[in-house]
Design a protein around this motif. Structure first.
Motif, PDB file in Angstrom:
ATOM      1  N   ASN A  70      59.058  23.844  24.550  1.00 36.42           N
ATOM      2  CA  ASN A  70      58.684  24.131  23.168  1.00 36.42           C
ATOM      3  C   ASN A  70      59.239  25.500  22.808  1.00 36.42           C
ATOM      4  N   THR A  71      59.889  25.614  21.661  1.00 40.89           N
ATOM      5  CA  THR A  71      60.489  26.878  21.244  1.00 40.89           C
ATOM      6  C   THR A  71      59.586  27.580  20.243  1.00 40.89           C
ATOM      7  N   ILE A  72      59.419  28.903  20.434  1.00 42.52           N
ATOM      8  CA  ILE A  72      58.648  29.724  19.504  1.00 42.52           C
ATOM      9  C   ILE A  72      59.553  30.843  19.008  1.00 42.52           C
ATOM     10  N   THR A  73      59.634  30.978  17.698  1.00 47.59           N
ATOM     11  CA  THR A  73      60.331  32.097  17.081  1.00 47.59           C
ATOM     12  C   THR A  73      59.260  33.038  16.552  1.00 47.59           C
ATOM     13  N   HIS A  74      59.065  34.168  17.233  1.00 45.22           N
ATOM     14  CA  HIS A  74      57.988  35.095  16.888  1.00 45.22           C
ATOM     15  C   HIS A  74      58.458  36.245  15.998  1.00 45.22           C
ATOM     16  N   ASN A  75      59.747  36.529  15.950  1.00 42.47           N
ATOM     17  CA  ASN A  75      60.322  37.589  15.110  1.00 42.47           C
ATOM     18  C   ASN A  75      59.666  38.957  15.314  1.00 42.47           C
ATOM     19  N   LEU A  76      59.306  39.290  16.567  1.00 40.29           N
ATOM     20  CA  LEU A  76      58.698  40.587  16.854  1.00 40.29           C
ATOM     21  C   LEU A  76      59.720  41.696  17.053  1.00 40.29           C
ATOM     22  N   ASP A  77      60.992  41.366  17.134  1.00 41.33           N
ATOM     23  CA  ASP A  77      62.058  42.349  17.355  1.00 41.33           C
ATOM     24  C   ASP A  77      61.664  43.306  18.487  1.00 41.33           C
ATOM     25  N   LEU A  78      61.428  42.727  19.661  1.00 41.81           N
ATOM     26  CA  LEU A  78      60.934  43.483  20.803  1.00 41.81           C
ATOM     27  C   LEU A  78      61.936  44.516  21.300  1.00 41.81           C
ATOM     28  N   PHE A  79      61.426  45.562  21.915  1.00 43.23           N
ATOM     29  CA  PHE A  79      62.251  46.592  22.537  1.00 43.23           C
ATOM     30  C   PHE A  79      63.172  45.957  23.572  1.00 43.23           C
ATOM     31  N   ASP A  80      62.610  45.047  24.346  1.00 39.92           N
ATOM     32  CA  ASP A  80      63.353  44.288  25.352  1.00 39.92           C
ATOM     33  C   ASP A  80      62.743  42.893  25.366  1.00 39.92           C
ATOM     34  N   GLU A  81      63.555  41.873  25.455  1.00 40.83           N
ATOM     35  CA  GLU A  81      63.047  40.498  25.364  1.00 40.83           C
ATOM     36  C   GLU A  81      62.014  40.150  26.435  1.00 40.83           C
ATOM     37  N   HIS A  82      61.982  40.929  27.515  1.00 36.42           N
ATOM     38  CA  HIS A  82      61.033  40.658  28.594  1.00 36.42           C
ATOM     39  C   HIS A  82      59.791  41.537  28.526  1.00 36.42           C
ATOM     40  N   SER A  83      59.674  42.368  27.494  1.00 39.20           N
ATOM     41  CA  SER A  83      58.536  43.289  27.352  1.00 39.20           C
ATOM     42  C   SER A  83      57.415  42.626  26.562  1.00 39.20           C
ATOM     43  N   LEU A  84      56.820  41.615  27.160  1.00 35.13           N
ATOM     44  CA  LEU A  84      55.763  40.884  26.461  1.00 35.13           C
ATOM     45  C   LEU A  84      54.781  40.280  27.442  1.00 35.13           C
ATOM     46  N   THR A  85      53.635  39.936  26.905  1.00 33.90           N
ATOM     47  CA  THR A  85      52.656  39.136  27.634  1.00 33.90           C
ATOM     48  C   THR A  85      52.215  38.033  26.689  1.00 33.90           C
ATOM     49  N   ILE A  86      51.803  36.913  27.243  1.00 33.84           N
ATOM     50  CA  ILE A  86      51.481  35.753  26.408  1.00 33.84           C
ATOM     51  C   ILE A  86      50.247  35.059  26.934  1.00 33.84           C
ATOM     52  N   SER A  87      49.428  34.551  26.017  1.00 32.72           N
ATOM     53  CA  SER A  87      48.304  33.707  26.421  1.00 32.72           C
ATOM     54  C   SER A  87      48.364  32.422  25.598  1.00 32.72           C
ATOM     55  N   VAL A  88      48.035  31.321  26.257  1.00 32.12           N
ATOM     56  CA  VAL A  88      48.035  30.009  25.611  1.00 32.12           C
ATOM     57  C   VAL A  88      46.715  29.331  25.952  1.00 32.12           C
ATOM     58  N   PHE A  89      45.972  28.931  24.927  1.00 37.67           N
ATOM     59  CA  PHE A  89      44.685  28.278  25.131  1.00 37.67           C
ATOM     60  C   PHE A  89      44.629  26.968  24.366  1.00 37.67           C
ATOM     61  N   ASP A  90      44.016  25.970  24.986  1.00 39.49           N
ATOM     62  CA  ASP A  90      43.709  24.689  24.366  1.00 39.49           C
ATOM     63  C   ASP A  90      42.190  24.606  24.365  1.00 39.49           C
ATOM     64  N   GLY A  91      41.587  24.871  23.217  1.00 45.61           N
ATOM     65  CA  GLY A  91      40.131  24.988  23.181  1.00 45.61           C
ATOM     66  C   GLY A  91      39.717  26.233  23.950  1.00 45.61           C
ATOM     67  N   SER A  92      38.832  26.058  24.940  1.00 45.52           N
ATOM     68  CA  SER A  92      38.402  27.212  25.741  1.00 45.52           C
ATOM     69  C   SER A  92      39.106  27.269  27.092  1.00 45.52           C
ATOM     70  N   SER A  93      40.107  26.426  27.289  1.00 45.35           N
ATOM     71  CA  SER A  93      40.828  26.388  28.564  1.00 45.35           C
ATOM     72  C   SER A  93      42.230  26.963  28.414  1.00 45.35           C
ATOM     73  N   SER A  94      42.617  27.802  29.356  1.00 50.53           N
ATOM     74  CA  SER A  94      43.973  28.327  29.318  1.00 50.53           C
ATOM     75  C   SER A  94      44.945  27.235  29.760  1.00 50.53           C
ATOM     76  N   VAL A  95      46.135  27.298  29.224  1.00 52.53           N
ATOM     77  CA  VAL A  95      47.190  26.342  29.548  1.00 52.53           C
ATOM     78  C   VAL A  95      48.262  27.092  30.328  1.00 52.53           C
ATOM     79  N   GLN A  96      48.609  26.587  31.488  1.00 52.74           N
ATOM     80  CA  GLN A  96      49.658  27.216  32.277  1.00 52.74           C
ATOM     81  C   GLN A  96      51.010  26.822  31.708  1.00 52.74           C
ATOM     82  N   VAL A  97      51.825  27.830  31.430  1.00 56.88           N
ATOM     83  CA  VAL A  97      53.154  27.592  30.867  1.00 56.88           C
ATOM     84  C   VAL A  97      54.182  28.413  31.628  1.00 56.88           C
ATOM     85  N   ASP A  98      55.405  27.945  31.601  1.00 53.56           N
ATOM     86  CA  ASP A  98      56.545  28.705  32.093  1.00 53.56           C
ATOM     87  C   ASP A  98      57.203  29.307  30.868  1.00 53.56           C
ATOM     88  N   VAL A  99      57.431  30.618  30.892  1.00 55.27           N
ATOM     89  CA  VAL A  99      58.004  31.314  29.743  1.00 55.27           C
ATOM     90  C   VAL A  99      59.434  31.722  30.064  1.00 55.27           C
TER      91      VAL A  99
END
Length: 87
Positions: free
Chosen positions: A32-61
């Motif tokens: 699944n592709t996400i375009t966030h348009n955050l114009d990050l300092f470095d493309e790897h300088s991020l953290t992400i959380s994904v939840f389905d209801g109250s359960s976290s979803v494990q994703v590969d980023v």
């Protein structure tokens, strides 16, 4: 061993520099592709959380560039809450 990379120099004070993107979207099994348009300092300088209801979803980023990334998941999620925080 010293490794050198060509990245932009961060601002001297990063306080107040964090950027946040939040969305709700359906995730399909696979990529699944996400375009966030955050114009990050470095493309790897991020953290992400994904939840389905109250359960976290494990994703590969995998980052594409400073404004987009892909999430790969083995489960589908309807109205998954996705939050990306980056500098």
């Amino acid at each position: 061993m010293i490794f050198s990379t060509a990245i932009r120099t961060p601002p001297p004070d990063l306080s107040g520099y964090a950027r946040v993107y939040h969305t709700m979207m359906d995730l399909d099994i696979g990529t699944n592709t996400i375009t966030h348009n955050l114009d990050l300092f470095d493309e790897h300088s991020l953290t992400i959380s994904v939840f389905d209801g109250s359960s976290s979803v494990q994703v590969d980023v995998d980052t594409i560039d400073v404004n987009s990334l892909t999430l790969t998941t083995l489960v589908a999620a309807t109205n998954a809450r996705i939050t990306i925080v980056g500098i």
